[in-house]
Design a protein around this motif. Sequence first.
Motif, PDB file in Angstrom:
ATOM      1  N   SER A   1       0.840  -1.200   0.000  1.00 18.40           N
ATOM      2  CA  SER A   1       0.000   0.000   0.000  1.00 18.40           C
ATOM      3  C   SER A   1       0.869   1.242   0.000  1.00 18.40           C
TER       4      SER A   1
ATOM      5  N   ASP B   1      -6.062  -0.787  -4.650  1.00 22.83           N
ATOM      6  CA  ASP B   1      -5.553  -1.361  -3.407  1.00 22.83           C
ATOM      7  C   ASP B   1      -6.575  -2.357  -2.863  1.00 22.83           C
ATOM      8  N   GLU B   2      -6.330  -3.620  -3.108  1.00 26.18           N
ATOM      9  CA  GLU B   2      -7.233  -4.695  -2.675  1.00 26.18           C
ATOM     10  C   GLU B   2      -8.695  -4.342  -2.919  1.00 26.18           C
TER      11      GLU B   2
HETATM   12 MG   LIG Z   1      -2.333  -2.458   2.317  1.00 27.35          MG
END
Ligand SMILES: [Mg+2]
Lengths: 277, 307, 355
Positions: C43, C158-159
């Motif tokens: 991240s 991000d995910e």
């Molecule tokens: Mg992360």
Amino acid sequence: MRSGKLLLTGAHRLAILVYVVFALFPLFWLLKVSVTPNDLLYSEGVRMWPSRTTFEHFQFVIAHSAFPTFFKNSLIVSGATAVVVTILASLSGYALSRFTFRAKYWIVALMLITQMFPLVMLVAPIFKMLSPLGLTNSLTGLVIVYSAFNVPFATFLMQSFFDGIPKDLEEAAMIDGATQFVAFRQIILPLTLPGIAATLGFVFTAAWSELLFALMLISGNDAATFPVGLLTFVSKFSVDFGQMMAAGVLALIPACLFFLLIQRYLVQGLTAGAVKG
Amino acid sequence: MMHQPIAKHRPPLRKRLADASEPYLYSAPALVLIVAVMLVPLVLGISYAFRDIQLLNPFSGGFIGLDHFRALGQDQAFFGALRNTLWWTGASVLLQFTFGLILALLLDKPFYGRGLVQALVFLPWAVPSFLAGLNWAWLFNPVIGPLPHWLYALGLLDAPHNILSDPNLAMWGPIVANVWWGIPFFAITLLAALQAIPRDLYEAAAIDGAGPVQRFLSITLPFLAPTIAITVLLRTVWISNFADLIVVMTNGGPADRTQIVASYIFTQAFKRLDFGYASAIALVLLVLLLVYSMLIVLLRQTMLNKG
Amino acid sequence: MASIDIESVRKSYGPFPVLHGVDLTIRDGEFIVLVGPSGCGKSTLLRMIAGLEEVTSGEIRISGNRVNDLAPKDRDIAMVFQSYALYPHMSVADNMSYSLRLRKTAKEKIASAVGSAATKLGLDPLLERRPKALSGGQRQRVAMGRAIVRQPKAFLFDEPLSNLDARLREQMRAEIKKLHADLKATSIYVTHDQIEAMTLADRIVAMHGGVVQQVGTPLELYDTPANLFVAGFIGSPGMNFLEGRYVVTGEGAGIRLSDGTVVPVARRTGIGPDAAVTLGIRPEHVVISDSGMLEAGVELVEPTGFGIILHLSLHGLPFKIFTLDREALSAGPKVRVDFPQKHLHVFDEKGNRVD
Ligand SMILES: [Mg+2]
Ligand SMILES: Nc1ncnc2c1ncn2[C@@H]1O[C@H](COP(=O)(O)OP(=O)(O)OP(=O)(O)O)[C@@H](O)[C@H]1O
């Protein structure tokens, strides 16, 4: 089991009733005195409701006293203070919530310490500072002073609201093309509306009640606020309690209205952030 | 691969300045106001504590060092006021908090008409403090208020007299008024904190077999603790500085039995017009409150570190 | 569309280093997937590319232009957050058009961009709703829509699918893949999901402890993991590892295990005889056979429906087999296994692959 539950519910409602009565009874008494004719004020002093009621106190206060001026002044001062403080506190609360910077702890400490000093002691220095600026005896001066008094607590309040809003939202806005300030204005502020309402309410009521500085910085009726005006009833009319209480009842109206309007947001707003400290 | 010494990357000066100044720009308006209207007068006010400032004496104003503090050390009225302050603040905060918490718990349960009830019980907060004081003074007056008669009927008083003029009971008058006026503040903040507790926590605890008391002790209280700490701290500071109700209801009497430090300062400054001495007392109060706040903050810190 | 170059980028939070010098070149239109265990800095890297996080040292270039000091808004990239970060007080349409409105794009253009993005994502009937009134999957789509209306230089994810249930995730994965084929936008995608990584990526970047371990196509990482970390991280169930020593025999080479068995492997260069090594083999490559050279005890049999996972104990160490053969369900207390040479991986003492 069922009857136990019923008993609990009963106790709950009863407790609530006790609170409501406790909260409202003094206000009821205020109202009672304000509609009691002068001749019955003492003779029926402890009766729950006078045998005769009258609105003459209200009539007098509205028609023959400077009360409407006091009222207008108070409305202007409290409203302006609430708006100014909420704007300033939104900005500073946002800074405390979203940035880590060196002076942060100093700012918090400064705001806390200013809460600890008796305001009485600030009267003379503030008077000395404001009078050359022509800000004594002026509503603007009062707004400035009240704003300064209320900004620290309002800042903490707003900070707790901002803390409750995920940082993702500003980041998304910044990626969408906003500067931090635009993100603050267009995304974060609208989401803190309940918090803003709560802050407005706190500050408005605080400014509405303030007596000491209103008394010390203002002389004469033109710029007097309503609490000062209430005191003038004491001297001018040799303590006419009926009229004074009538004025008090009238003065409660805007504060109560305002409070009723925002109290829904108050809890809702505080819930979003919760005063986590 | 070339190996270069890694120089710490430095953004251009303009950007660094802009980034570093951003939080200050947000807080500047509030700070300017606080410094100008509170900090500067506060420092001025503190300086009075070391000067001889009497409004009616044109020859006063000289620097007199610690004289005021020496006088303060001998001032029995001051120590009496200090004791009364403890009593006034302690009882007010404790009662406001206890009843505020109970009210918040009561309002946390959904029931028909909750919105209205909430609005009504929060109303006292909107009443200007000195009007509240006046009104309560009325209620305690046996000629025009019902309270003494009720207390007499309940056997709490041996005659329906005014407790505000009874040296042993007078302090209860302002305290009751203060509790009435201050419950909403605690109730509002605690209710907000209560409603922020995730409901499934209670359900999980109930499934684990926790009774209502255990649920309150193991979930509600720990969740409320930070809110409680900060509100109790702020309220203590405010209430110990809060003289309105006392000035309006008893003016420190009878026989100085309700004189708190804040009202004593008021008396010194505006009745005896001795601003220097009043400032010295205010400074002492400020130091005491600072010490108290630091203790609370430290306590909270150690509690947080343990938890 | 744009290429992204990341050159010896480091990041520290105060005294704590998080990224220790990342080098990566992402080609125009490429779909890069970042994988790695929690806390390895995925991240952080993504947020530095977005401009949400300062770069401690090193350089990031988008289309060849250094962006280190550019604010996020000036980088022309879009990002989809794990939490979606939809603006709660705006309708779906307003959420999607916010970036265009900030850029003062003409009204008609905004309408058409939002319209076509909504159609692409099946959001047409939802445009007037607030995010609160949407399901998780719908919110996810809106987040995607918000990213694609602007036609940015690059997409960062991000995910984005981790809050969805398995079925929805599968569906959205396919949609993202289609979308990418359609838009051909440079994309960087962070995920914990192996399948997402394998199916979506043009290239996978495996990270560990703030260091890039290997960059390559999904099959490169699967077939020739550069080190023990990548070998263990890619693939599910994970690769089996056995400690041993490299020995050179007459006709070839082998790994001598602790019990003395020698598992034959192809000759390796760059490693001396008797060096301590780790032998790796994926569960799906182990062969069960009565004539197998190693014997292992069966501890647990796990049918997954698709296949069967056997948990074994080999020389007292856990060891896994994955097989499609239903007969394994009734595998006895002991099985014999064989390791086909071409599926064996050898890692030296430092954990690096030796061939
Ligand atoms: Mg992360
Ligand atoms: N603001 C911060 N201050 C200090 N350390 C931080 C901060 N943000 C992240 N870190 C640390 O940086 C490291 C990398 O964090 P990062 O969020 O990039 O991990 P990640 O790979 O995305 O993990 P996950 O898969 O769990 O999302 C972590 O060890 C984290 O604790």
